[in-house]
Design an enzyme around this catalytic site. Structure first.
Site, short mmCIF file in Angstrom:
data_model
loop_
_atom_site.label_atom_id
_atom_site.label_comp_id
_atom_site.label_asym_id
_atom_site.label_seq_id
_atom_site.Cartn_x
_atom_site.Cartn_y
_atom_site.Cartn_z
N ASP A 1 0.85 -1.18 0.00
CA ASP A 1 0.00 0.00 0.00
C ASP A 1 0.90 1.25 0.00
OD1 ASP A 1 -2.24 1.77 0.56
OD2 ASP A 1 -1.61 1.71 2.65
N PHE A 2 0.33 2.42 -0.31
CA PHE A 2 1.14 3.64 -0.31
C PHE A 2 0.92 4.46 0.96
CE2 PHE A 2 2.23 8.02 -1.47
CZ PHE A 2 3.55 7.82 -1.87
N ASP A 3 -0.23 5.13 1.08
CA ASP A 3 -0.46 6.01 2.23
C ASP A 3 -0.56 5.21 3.53
OD1 ASP A 3 -1.04 8.89 1.14
OD2 ASP A 3 -2.08 7.52 -0.21
N ASP B 1 -2.12 -0.72 5.85
CA ASP B 1 -2.38 -0.09 7.15
C ASP B 1 -3.85 0.21 7.39
OD1 ASP B 1 -2.56 3.41 7.04
OD2 ASP B 1 -2.54 2.16 5.26
#
Length: 290
Positions: free
Chosen positions: A40-42, A227
């Site tokens: 994932d990124f954020d 997250d």
């Protein structure tokens, strides 16, 4: 268990807390060239910030990825953001060593390949524009709380953020039902996240995107790190792969805002810094490309 020293030359070995996670890690280290690393990124590669436009990958991300990417089958950044935004905010373009990187944006609806720099995407869903036009009135009727703001995601999704409101959780809960009704009227779904409600087309999520990429690459093992609630479908995809005999490791980029992910993870690390530390450790323990 977290990784706290991302600059150590000899990082302490991580130990997943579940048998399936330990099997997944062992398979990854035994045959890294058959491993797909999904991220994932954020909140996973980039710290969560008040304004998503300001989100940038952890400063050690590129060094960790360029150390690991040549040793694995593929690295995929799987994000709800537009792919080009994740590429820009991550600094992924034109980086030697990241030729195996793919960014799957808008939950896999968009794709950017590092090797070619090409971006592919289908036409936007018409319901997104319709929802955007009605949102101001919906928010006004719901109380017009100060601090609530709308993020447009390239015409492919709309996100309503409550993090800046005086009571972010109360605003979040108050908006769930009216935004759910709005989305349903226009053929969309609502994806809840960390103080954000995203209205987007159905039929595509991080689990679908991850499974498709595993099949495409022929990976024999998989790691996924996330997250937020939007990462739960990817966790479920890894669990399905494990049931089918493909080893996998589930990593939670630790957050007190989303406990469900931590409860299902094999390994919990200390936010983006911990994810970077894990990637560096895997690179160090994976030997030479093969």
């Amino acid at each position: 268990m977290g990784i706290h020293e991302t600059h150590s030359k000899e990082p302490a070995p991580v130990t997943p807390t579940t048998p399936a996670g330990r099997d997944g890690l062992a398979a990854i280290l035994a045959r890294p060239s058959r491993t797909l690393v999904g991220l994932d990124f954020d909140g996973t590669l980039a710290p969560i910030v008040e304004n998503p436009d300001d989100a940038r990958a952890h400063p050690d991300t590129l060094a960790a990825l360029t150390a690991l990417a040549p040793k694995v089958a593929a690295v995929a950044v799987v994000t709800g953001r537009p792919a080009e935004v994740a590429v820009r905010n991550g600094g992924f373009a034109d980086v030697p060593g990241l030729e195996h990187l793919t960014v799957l944006g808008h939950y896999g609806a968009e794709r950017w390949d590092a090797r070619t720099g090409a971006l592919t995407a289908p036409p936007p869903h018409p319901g997104v524009a319709a929802v955007r036009a009605e949102l101001p009135e919906i928010l006004r009727v719901a109380g017009d709380r100060p601090g609530i703001w709308v993020e447009e995601k390239g015409g492919r999704a709309v996100a309503v953020h409550t993090r800046r409101a005086d009571d972010p959780q109360a605003a979040f809960e108050e908006l769930r039902e009216p935004l759910g009704d709005l989305a349903a009227r226009h053929g969309l779904i609502v994806e809840p996240g960390r103080m954000v409600l995203e209205l987007r087309p159905p039929g595509m999520d991080k689990g679908v995107a991850l499974l498709d990429h595993v099949r495409e690459t022929g990976a024999g093992s998989v790691l996924y790190a996330g997250d937020d609630l939007g990462d739960l479908p990817a966790f479920a995809a890894v669990e399905k792969l494990r049931a089918d005999g493909v080893p996998g490791l589930l990593v939670c980029s630790g957050s007190t805002e989303v406990t469900e992910l931590a409860e299902r993870a094999d390994l919990v690390v200390d936010g983006p810094a911990g994810v970077v530390g894990l990637l560096r450790e895997l690179a160090a323990r994976s030997g030479q490309p093969g």
